[in-house]
Motif scaffolding. Sequence first.
Motif, PDB file in Angstrom:
ATOM      1  N   GLU A 148       0.923  -1.290   0.042  1.00  0.00           N
ATOM      2  CA  GLU A 148       0.101   0.105  -0.149  1.00  0.00           C
ATOM      3  C   GLU A 148       0.810   1.260   0.004  1.00  0.00           C
ATOM      4  OE1 GLU A 148      -2.454  -0.178   3.193  1.00  0.00           O
ATOM      5  OE2 GLU A 148      -3.637  -1.753   2.471  1.00  0.00           O
ATOM      6  N   ASN A 149       2.047   0.979  -0.161  1.00  0.00           N
ATOM      7  CA  ASN A 149       3.126   2.164  -0.260  1.00  0.00           C
ATOM      8  C   ASN A 149       3.069   2.888  -1.483  1.00  0.00           C
ATOM      9  OD1 ASN A 149       5.017   4.013  -0.019  1.00  0.00           O
ATOM     10  ND2 ASN A 149       6.487   2.624   0.882  1.00  0.00           N
ATOM     11  N   PRO A 150       2.555   4.247  -1.561  1.00  0.00           N
ATOM     12  CA  PRO A 150       2.535   4.887  -2.822  1.00  0.00           C
ATOM     13  C   PRO A 150       3.882   5.042  -3.614  1.00  0.00           C
ATOM     14  CG  PRO A 150       1.971   6.384  -0.990  1.00  0.00           C
ATOM     15  CD  PRO A 150       2.182   5.128  -0.367  1.00  0.00           C
ATOM     16  N   ASN A 151       4.897   4.970  -2.783  1.00  0.00           N
ATOM     17  CA  ASN A 151       6.176   5.497  -3.342  1.00  0.00           C
ATOM     18  C   ASN A 151       6.609   4.232  -4.130  1.00  0.00           C
ATOM     19  OD1 ASN A 151       6.289   7.943  -2.022  1.00  0.00           O
ATOM     20  ND2 ASN A 151       6.989   6.841  -0.255  1.00  0.00           N
ATOM     21  N   VAL A 152       6.248   3.075  -3.969  1.00  0.00           N
ATOM     22  CA  VAL A 152       6.788   1.876  -4.699  1.00  0.00           C
ATOM     23  C   VAL A 152       5.921   1.361  -5.810  1.00  0.00           C
ATOM     24  CG1 VAL A 152       8.243   1.256  -2.845  1.00  0.00           C
ATOM     25  CG2 VAL A 152       6.108   0.334  -3.049  1.00  0.00           C
ATOM     26  N   GLN A 153       4.807   1.963  -5.941  1.00  0.00           N
ATOM     27  CA  GLN A 153       3.701   1.659  -6.702  1.00  0.00           C
ATOM     28  C   GLN A 153       4.359   1.604  -8.338  1.00  0.00           C
ATOM     29  OE1 GLN A 153       0.793   0.158  -6.270  1.00  0.00           O
ATOM     30  NE2 GLN A 153       0.872   0.435  -3.860  1.00  0.00           N
ATOM     31  N   ILE A 154       4.753   2.782  -8.516  1.00  0.00           N
ATOM     32  CA  ILE A 154       5.112   2.744 -10.294  1.00  0.00           C
ATOM     33  C   ILE A 154       6.595   1.998 -10.385  1.00  0.00           C
ATOM     34  CG2 ILE A 154       6.481   4.508 -11.877  1.00  0.00           C
ATOM     35  CD1 ILE A 154       3.300   4.897 -11.318  1.00  0.00           C
ATOM     36  N   PRO A 155       7.412   1.884  -9.406  1.00  0.00           N
ATOM     37  CA  PRO A 155       8.604   1.054  -9.624  1.00  0.00           C
ATOM     38  C   PRO A 155       8.261  -0.524  -9.665  1.00  0.00           C
ATOM     39  CG  PRO A 155       9.108   2.614  -8.199  1.00  0.00           C
ATOM     40  CD  PRO A 155       7.758   2.684  -8.212  1.00  0.00           C
ATOM     41  N   LEU A 156       6.932  -0.934  -8.932  1.00  0.00           N
ATOM     42  CA  LEU A 156       6.574  -2.250  -9.227  1.00  0.00           C
ATOM     43  C   LEU A 156       5.692  -2.360 -10.268  1.00  0.00           C
ATOM     44  CD1 LEU A 156       5.459  -2.935  -5.420  1.00  0.00           C
ATOM     45  CD2 LEU A 156       7.230  -4.081  -6.643  1.00  0.00           C
ATOM     46  N   PHE A 157       5.155  -1.491 -10.801  1.00  0.00           N
ATOM     47  CA  PHE A 157       4.552  -1.640 -12.074  1.00  0.00           C
ATOM     48  C   PHE A 157       5.349  -1.878 -13.145  1.00  0.00           C
ATOM     49  CE2 PHE A 157       3.199   0.736 -16.027  1.00  0.00           C
ATOM     50  CZ  PHE A 157       1.934   0.179 -16.278  1.00  0.00           C
ATOM     51  N   LEU A 158       6.443  -0.921 -13.186  1.00  0.00           N
ATOM     52  CA  LEU A 158       7.329  -0.980 -14.273  1.00  0.00           C
ATOM     53  C   LEU A 158       8.046  -2.541 -14.339  1.00  0.00           C
ATOM     54  CD1 LEU A 158       9.132   2.329 -14.013  1.00  0.00           C
ATOM     55  CD2 LEU A 158       7.370   1.521 -15.740  1.00  0.00           C
ATOM     56  N   LEU A 159       8.313  -2.928 -12.994  1.00  0.00           N
ATOM     57  CA  LEU A 159       9.228  -4.197 -13.046  1.00  0.00           C
ATOM     58  C   LEU A 159       8.302  -5.575 -13.359  1.00  0.00           C
ATOM     59  CD1 LEU A 159      11.363  -6.153 -11.788  1.00  0.00           C
ATOM     60  CD2 LEU A 159      10.212  -5.940  -9.506  1.00  0.00           C
ATOM     61  N   PHE A 160       6.670  -5.404 -12.975  1.00  0.00           N
ATOM     62  CA  PHE A 160       6.160  -6.390 -13.336  1.00  0.00           C
ATOM     63  C   PHE A 160       5.421  -6.518 -14.948  1.00  0.00           C
ATOM     64  CE2 PHE A 160       5.911  -6.966  -8.652  1.00  0.00           C
ATOM     65  CZ  PHE A 160       5.981  -8.231  -8.418  1.00  0.00           C
ATOM     66  N   THR A 161       5.525  -5.286 -15.269  1.00  0.00           N
ATOM     67  CA  THR A 161       5.217  -5.179 -16.691  1.00  0.00           C
ATOM     68  C   THR A 161       6.222  -5.757 -17.779  1.00  0.00           C
ATOM     69  OG1 THR A 161       4.132  -2.908 -16.478  1.00  0.00           O
ATOM     70  CG2 THR A 161       5.077  -3.383 -18.470  1.00  0.00           C
ATOM     71  N   LEU A 162       7.572  -5.672 -17.103  1.00  0.00           N
ATOM     72  CA  LEU A 162       8.849  -6.156 -17.944  1.00  0.00           C
ATOM     73  C   LEU A 162       8.606  -7.736 -17.594  1.00  0.00           C
ATOM     74  CD1 LEU A 162      11.356  -5.723 -19.267  1.00  0.00           C
ATOM     75  CD2 LEU A 162      12.382  -5.372 -17.062  1.00  0.00           C
ATOM     76  N   ILE A 163       8.317  -8.118 -16.756  1.00  0.00           N
ATOM     77  CA  ILE A 163       8.355  -9.514 -16.351  1.00  0.00           C
ATOM     78  C   ILE A 163       7.246 -10.076 -17.136  1.00  0.00           C
ATOM     79  CG2 ILE A 163       7.924 -11.479 -14.543  1.00  0.00           C
ATOM     80  CD1 ILE A 163       9.366  -9.528 -12.610  1.00  0.00           C
ATOM     81  N   TYR A 164       6.081  -9.470 -17.271  1.00  0.00           N
ATOM     82  CA  TYR A 164       4.954 -10.253 -18.030  1.00  0.00           C
ATOM     83  C   TYR A 164       5.235  -9.969 -19.434  1.00  0.00           C
ATOM     84  CZ  TYR A 164       0.070 -10.293 -19.694  1.00  0.00           C
ATOM     85  OH  TYR A 164      -0.955 -10.539 -20.385  1.00  0.00           O
ATOM     86  N   PHE A 165       5.986  -8.986 -19.867  1.00  0.00           N
ATOM     87  CA  PHE A 165       6.217  -8.687 -21.210  1.00  0.00           C
ATOM     88  C   PHE A 165       7.135  -9.862 -21.811  1.00  0.00           C
ATOM     89  CE2 PHE A 165       8.841  -7.112 -24.628  1.00  0.00           C
ATOM     90  CZ  PHE A 165       8.124  -6.807 -25.550  1.00  0.00           C
ATOM     91  N   ILE A 166       8.271 -10.201 -20.798  1.00  0.00           N
ATOM     92  CA  ILE A 166       9.262 -11.134 -21.203  1.00  0.00           C
ATOM     93  C   ILE A 166       8.648 -12.509 -21.113  1.00  0.00           C
ATOM     94  CG2 ILE A 166      11.352 -12.353 -20.371  1.00  0.00           C
ATOM     95  CD1 ILE A 166      12.233  -9.614 -19.272  1.00  0.00           C
TER      96      ILE A 166
END
Length: 239
Positions: free
Chosen positions: A19-37
């Motif tokens: 629920e930490n808003p400071n890590v939402q965007i980094p997590l979004f980018l990380l899991f988007t990359l994982i999902y794309f791969i």
Amino acid sequence: MRGWNHTGVKEFLLVGLTENPNVQIPLFLLFTLIYFITLLGNLGIIILIWLNAQLHTLMYFFLGNFSFCDICCSTVFAPKMLVNFLTKHKSSTFSGCVLQSFSFAVYVTTEGILLSMMAYDRYVAIANPLLYTVIMTQRVCIQMVLAPYLGGLINSLTHTIGLHKLDFCGPNIVDHYFCDVPPLLRLSCSDAHINEMLFLVFSGLIAMFTFIVIMVSYIRIIIAIQRIHAAEGRYKAFS
């Protein structure tokens, strides 16, 4: 287990990974990359098998189906999870939540059983290469491919029907990043003891079956390889 879908809950709220808003965007980018791969790798395998006639064998047919299930399994929850990283209201309708849990159970179960089928196929190919085409007939191959999907469907339907017979009248916060069966059972106002037992029994039996078939197959494969006298033949079989 009193009735059929007597629920006052119209939607579930997903807690997500954090629920930490400071890590939402980094997590979004990380899991988007994982999902794309994940999508790119599995689609590449399927396309390669489809285009290359030399790969039109049972082993690669199993591998293509495994890649398909992997795509479906990750697609069940990844897009919704990625959207939730960017929104404050991380909700899912009751029907959408049940559908997500149903789909995930189908494909994750199918993947597990497919692994055991692939292990058995390699055992027959290495331990009995001369009888491989006799043992692995077209009928057997079709049955071995359909069995995992049927097993996944039966397992998922069992839990989904059980969910629909429960009452959901109070808490609606799912302590998970997608709608899985265990966190949904914990939110039920009804006695979910039978559902929990069914979940444990089915999961345990499927996991035990998969583990035993894979271990026995590969132990037999190692034994068969050790019996090969020629070093080149032993290396080829092992690879």
